[in-house]
Design a protein around this motif. Structure first.
Motif, PDB file in Angstrom:
ATOM      1  N   LYS A 369      31.340  21.580  45.385  1.00 42.00           N
ATOM      2  CA  LYS A 369      30.187  22.279  45.948  1.00 42.00           C
ATOM      3  C   LYS A 369      30.372  23.800  46.042  1.00 42.00           C
ATOM      4  CE  LYS A 369      28.495  18.441  48.806  1.00 42.00           C
ATOM      5  NZ  LYS A 369      28.148  18.016  50.191  1.00 42.00           N
ATOM      6  N   SER A 370      31.600  24.234  46.338  1.00 44.79           N
ATOM      7  CA  SER A 370      31.830  25.650  46.660  1.00 44.79           C
ATOM      8  C   SER A 370      31.465  26.592  45.517  1.00 44.79           C
ATOM      9  CB  SER A 370      33.295  25.866  47.057  1.00 44.79           C
ATOM     10  OG  SER A 370      33.609  25.150  48.225  1.00 44.79           O
ATOM     11  N   PHE A 371      31.768  26.185  44.289  1.00 47.29           N
ATOM     12  CA  PHE A 371      31.443  26.990  43.110  1.00 47.29           C
ATOM     13  C   PHE A 371      30.823  26.086  42.050  1.00 47.29           C
ATOM     14  CE2 PHE A 371      34.925  29.418  45.036  1.00 47.29           C
ATOM     15  CZ  PHE A 371      34.458  30.723  44.970  1.00 47.29           C
ATOM     16  N   HIS A 372      30.041  26.695  41.177  1.00 49.37           N
ATOM     17  CA  HIS A 372      29.422  25.957  40.079  1.00 49.37           C
ATOM     18  C   HIS A 372      30.106  26.333  38.765  1.00 49.37           C
ATOM     19  CE1 HIS A 372      26.258  24.495  42.698  1.00 49.37           C
ATOM     20  NE2 HIS A 372      26.027  25.736  43.108  1.00 49.37           N
ATOM     21  N   GLY A 373      30.559  25.342  38.039  1.00 48.80           N
ATOM     22  CA  GLY A 373      31.218  25.600  36.773  1.00 48.80           C
ATOM     23  C   GLY A 373      32.664  26.013  36.955  1.00 48.80           C
ATOM     24  N   PRO A 374      33.434  26.093  35.869  1.00 46.65           N
ATOM     25  CA  PRO A 374      34.845  26.481  35.954  1.00 46.65           C
ATOM     26  C   PRO A 374      35.013  27.916  36.448  1.00 46.65           C
ATOM     27  CG  PRO A 374      34.131  26.380  33.666  1.00 46.65           C
ATOM     28  CD  PRO A 374      33.014  25.811  34.479  1.00 46.65           C
ATOM     29  N   GLN A 375      36.028  28.094  37.292  1.00 44.31           N
ATOM     30  CA  GLN A 375      36.346  29.398  37.880  1.00 44.31           C
ATOM     31  C   GLN A 375      37.751  29.809  37.479  1.00 44.31           C
ATOM     32  OE1 GLN A 375      33.787  30.817  39.987  1.00 44.31           O
ATOM     33  NE2 GLN A 375      32.695  29.048  39.122  1.00 44.31           N
ATOM     34  N   ILE A 376      38.074  31.075  37.687  1.00 47.04           N
ATOM     35  CA  ILE A 376      39.401  31.581  37.334  1.00 47.04           C
ATOM     36  C   ILE A 376      39.924  32.463  38.455  1.00 47.04           C
ATOM     37  CG2 ILE A 376      38.448  33.562  36.068  1.00 47.04           C
ATOM     38  CD1 ILE A 376      40.810  33.254  34.100  1.00 47.04           C
ATOM     39  N   ARG A 377      41.241  32.334  38.708  1.00 48.41           N
ATOM     40  CA  ARG A 377      41.880  33.127  39.756  1.00 48.41           C
ATOM     41  C   ARG A 377      43.249  33.595  39.268  1.00 48.41           C
ATOM     42  NH1 ARG A 377      43.940  31.345  45.824  1.00 48.41           N
ATOM     43  NH2 ARG A 377      45.087  29.776  44.613  1.00 48.41           N
ATOM     44  N   LEU A 378      43.641  34.791  39.680  1.00 47.77           N
ATOM     45  CA  LEU A 378      44.945  35.349  39.340  1.00 47.77           C
ATOM     46  C   LEU A 378      45.797  35.455  40.600  1.00 47.77           C
ATOM     47  CD1 LEU A 378      47.102  36.870  37.689  1.00 47.77           C
ATOM     48  CD2 LEU A 378      45.739  38.961  37.992  1.00 47.77           C
ATOM     49  N   LEU A 379      46.993  34.873  40.531  1.00 54.44           N
ATOM     50  CA  LEU A 379      47.992  35.051  41.578  1.00 54.44           C
ATOM     51  C   LEU A 379      49.116  35.900  40.985  1.00 54.44           C
ATOM     52  CD1 LEU A 379      48.255  31.398  42.975  1.00 54.44           C
ATOM     53  CD2 LEU A 379      46.880  33.284  43.878  1.00 54.44           C
ATOM     54  N   LEU A 380      49.369  37.047  41.579  1.00 50.46           N
ATOM     55  CA  LEU A 380      50.442  37.921  41.106  1.00 50.46           C
ATOM     56  C   LEU A 380      51.486  38.028  42.198  1.00 50.46           C
ATOM     57  CD1 LEU A 380      51.398  39.689  38.749  1.00 50.46           C
ATOM     58  CD2 LEU A 380      50.248  41.636  39.850  1.00 50.46           C
ATOM     59  N   ASN A 381      52.657  37.511  41.922  1.00 55.12           N
ATOM     60  CA  ASN A 381      53.739  37.496  42.903  1.00 55.12           C
ATOM     61  C   ASN A 381      53.290  36.843  44.210  1.00 55.12           C
ATOM     62  OD1 ASN A 381      55.322  38.838  40.977  1.00 55.12           O
ATOM     63  ND2 ASN A 381      54.537  40.822  41.657  1.00 55.12           N
ATOM     64  N   SER A 382      52.690  35.680  44.043  1.00 54.13           N
ATOM     65  CA  SER A 382      52.322  34.760  45.131  1.00 54.13           C
ATOM     66  C   SER A 382      51.126  35.194  45.965  1.00 54.13           C
ATOM     67  CB  SER A 382      53.533  34.498  46.047  1.00 54.13           C
ATOM     68  OG  SER A 382      54.599  33.912  45.317  1.00 54.13           O
ATOM     69  N   ALA A 383      50.450  36.249  45.586  1.00 54.03           N
ATOM     70  CA  ALA A 383      49.257  36.675  46.328  1.00 54.03           C
ATOM     71  C   ALA A 383      48.086  36.835  45.364  1.00 54.03           C
ATOM     72  CB  ALA A 383      49.510  37.984  47.065  1.00 54.03           C
ATOM     73  N   THR A 384      46.889  36.502  45.831  1.00 52.54           N
ATOM     74  CA  THR A 384      45.697  36.645  44.995  1.00 52.54           C
ATOM     75  C   THR A 384      45.506  38.105  44.601  1.00 52.54           C
ATOM     76  OG1 THR A 384      44.633  34.793  46.122  1.00 52.54           O
ATOM     77  CG2 THR A 384      43.213  36.284  44.872  1.00 52.54           C
ATOM     78  N   TYR A 385      45.299  38.331  43.308  1.00 50.19           N
ATOM     79  CA  TYR A 385      45.012  39.666  42.783  1.00 50.19           C
ATOM     80  C   TYR A 385      43.527  39.672  42.421  1.00 50.19           C
ATOM     81  CZ  TYR A 385      46.272  44.110  40.545  1.00 50.19           C
ATOM     82  OH  TYR A 385      46.407  45.448  40.220  1.00 50.19           O
TER      83      TYR A 385
END
Length: 430
Positions: A369-385
């Motif tokens: 429900k939270s998002f529609h369709g595929p999403q992308i996220r970057l973690l750089l050195n254990s923190a969201t960038y």
């Protein structure tokens, strides 16, 4: 036969590592300062970005991951020449130093200073970093698996891939194929693309770092020469500055770190930032070379070939990671970093982006429900960038992510760059 022998070696090295003494930070250097030494910083997690959630919504599932990992802590490369020059100067001046009235932070020199650093090679601490990261990664993504690990051909990177593998795969490591980029049937690879770019040069970065070096080092040389009663050269001082991070990389402590004031160590950090930013943001080669990884990322997350895997474990260098950030304009400052003073507020900061054992993790996730369709996220050195280049909604900003569709649209320039086409040849060949 190979696995038990290596595991035995690993156990011995880790035992000796954990036996190292706990070292209090020098009195004139705040604890965080020793994590701010540019590309030769010890590994540390990045601080979380205020206002960005650290966890995805509960109804979201990560279904595909690409890891690009820098090798762990290593011995010096070009810096070793300066460290050895320092050792020679101190040895030739040992009698004068023993007679001198030294401040507390330099009294270690009365017993002399020798360097046992091994150039280029992964240190015991570097092995520990990669093994730990492998264990953490297995815990973070317990449902994802692969049987292939890819690395550059440089030995410390190959070693890093294996030590990560021991932590991630455990006893199943003998079922894994460890491959190097020279075994790929491609004209340019996404881990070391600069090897396929004849015009690639680091001269601009070295020139910028040298200009800054000539400004901030002489005053330190004068101070140390006065305190030691020895006529040091600027090259000697550079050797002392470099000995700080590389002693840390090998032994987890260095008497030299306490020999410098905060602003002097900040100047060393800035020297390394200038070195790397010179060929990332001052010309078009950075975005061009970084586009190779961006295109590979998009091809995999959209399953262009029909054979995409759920997990990719790949190992390279600081440059490998910085090129990707450069191509996406995620760490580019509005104007080049100045070479006559430190720009305190800057996006390009290698201490936070590419310390030893840096981890760039790309996640593709889907939600009910939270998002529609595929999403992308970057973690750089254990923190969201935060992916600021493609965020369109409040929720995108809340989680630092964006839709895969918008991510592709934001990287339209990279999608137009391919090996041997006009855009590529303009930067790398013509």
């Amino acid at each position: 036969m190979y696995l038990p022998a290596v595991l035995s070696l690993l156990q011995a090295s880790l035992s000796s590592f954990t036996g190292l003494p706990e070292v209090d930070p020098p009195t004139n250097v705040r604890p965080y300062q020793l994590d701010r030494l540019g590309i030769v910083s010890p590994y540390h997690d990045r601080a979380h970005v205020p206002g960005v959630e650290t966890e995805l919504p509960r109804d979201c599932t990560v279904d595909q991951v690409m890891l690009l990992h820098r090798h762990g802590s290593r011995g010096p490369t070009w810096e070793n020449e300066y460290i050895q020059k320092l050792v020679e100067t101190l040895d030739n001046s040992s009698q004068a130093i023993r007679k001198a009235h030294l401040p507390p932070n330099l009294r270690f020199l009365k017993d002399g200073y020798k360097s046992d650093l091994v150039p280029h090679q992964l240190t015991a601490i570097g092995r520990q970093q990669l093994f730990d990261h492998g264990v953490d990664f297995a815990l973070q993504y317990p449902t994802l698996s692969t049987n292939v690990v890819l690395s550059s051909t440089v030995q410390r990177v190959v070693d890093s891939a294996h030590y990560f593998g021991y932590g991630f795969f455990g006893g199943d490591i003998d079922k894994v194929d460890f491959v190097t980029v020279d075994e790929l049937d491609v004209p340019v690879n996404w881990i070391t693309p600069w090897n396929s770019c004849p015009k690639y040069s680091e001269d601009e970065g070295h020139a910028a770092a040298s200009a800054w070096n000539s400004k901030y080092v002489p005053p330190i040389t004068q101070r140390l020469s006065r305190q030691l009663g020895v006529d040091l050269s600027d090259d000697d001082t550079r050797g002392a500055l470099y000995a700080c991070p590389f002693d840390l990389a090998a032994h987890n402590e260095s008497p030299w770190c306490a020999a410098f004031h905060n602003h002097e160590l900040r100047s060393l950090e800035y020297e390394y930032d200038l070195l790397m930013s010179g060929y990332m943001s001052r010309n078009k080669q950075g975005p061009t070379l970084g586009s190779v990884y961006v295109n590979k990322l998009i091809d995999r997350f959209t399953n262009t070939t029909g054979h995409a895997k759920e997990l990719y474990l790949e190992f390279g260098h600081d440059t490998s990671i910085l090129l990707v950030l450069s191509a996406m304009v995620l760490n580019r400052d509005p104007t080049p970093l100045p070479i006559d003073h430190i720009r305190t507020h800057r996006k390009f900061r290698t201490s936070e982006q590419t310390p030893f054992a840096a981890q760039m993790v790309w996640e593709r996730f889907s939600c009910k429900k939270s998002f529609h369709g595929p999403q992308i996220r970057l973690l750089l050195n254990s923190a969201t960038y935060p992916l600021t280049i493609c965020q369109k909604s409040f929720k995108d900003k809340e989680f630092g992510s964006c839709s895969l569709k918008e991510f592709i649209r934001a990287n339209e320039l990279s999608r137009k760059i391919h090996y041997n086409n006009t855009a590529w040849n303009t930067s790398c060949v013509d």
